[in-house]
Design a protein around this motif. Sequence first.
Motif: not given
Length: 264
Positions: A135-139, A194-198, A201-219
Amino acid sequence: MLELKNINVSFRSERQDKIFGHTRQQVLFDVSLAVKEGTCLGILGESGSGKSTMGRVLCGLLKPDSGEAVLDGVSVYASRAGRRNLQNKLSIVFQDYTTSANPRFRIRDIIGEGLTVQERREGKKLDRKAETSRLLELVGLPADFADRFPHELSGGQLQRVCIARAVACKPEIILFDEAISSLDAHTQVQVMDLLRELKDRLGLTYIFITHDLTSITYLCDDVLFLYQGRVTENLPVERIRETKDEYARKLLGSIVVFDTEESA
Ligand SMILES: Nc1ncnc2c1ncn2[C@@H]1O[C@H](COP(=O)(O)OP(=O)(O)O)[C@@H](O)[C@H]1O
Ligand SMILES: [Mg+2]
């Protein structure tokens, strides 16, 4: 896969009325959303708009006054089994990695919290040392970080540990509540990569809470705007410029500058 239908949440306010007793402050108003499998849904809103409250409803920690949360067709709050179904499939990463990681625990024990969840669920013991190294290697951290304490890591490294702990439970969905907000800009980009890669790789679904628009457009694939407890907009990220939401327009205004420079 995960849906909220007409969610209303209120809290008892501290103010006590002599005649009516406690009054209630409503925080979420008729909130509905759907998270599609394999995508990242961004939830954007200013401080106090109800993002974390919505996050708590989404992860089975807060039963709404009315409305329904449904995961893969199973109502989350209708039964204990519904909550368990959700908690088996969803992990959380919070903003405050310093308090969400016990300072007296070594990194291996912090990741171990996630492994314990997986062991309990699957009813079998894991090779902890090997799993922790993996897991450490994975992140993107060296395996010998397992022996360190949180204060011996940088903010970005510690948040990677919290991500490893979240992934250790083998979730299908991960909810991030301002998970990168207190990192510096450069580290934010590294963690988002890293989050994009994971996710792939792991076929995940994300919910990403933020007040920052830049990270929204990135992810994110889709974005939902929350303003004073109400969903004011819900659209694919490519169409973010079409938003009528005032707060979003204000945020967009501050990055339009880059655009004109690029097109010049
Ligand atoms: N447990 C609680 N008891 C009373 N009020 C709360 C509680 N949790 C949140 N609130 C209130 O709900 C509103 C929304 O809070 P929150 O969901 O944390 O917003 P955000 O995460 O968008 O900053 C705030 O006014 C906050 O004071
Ligand atoms: Mg919050």
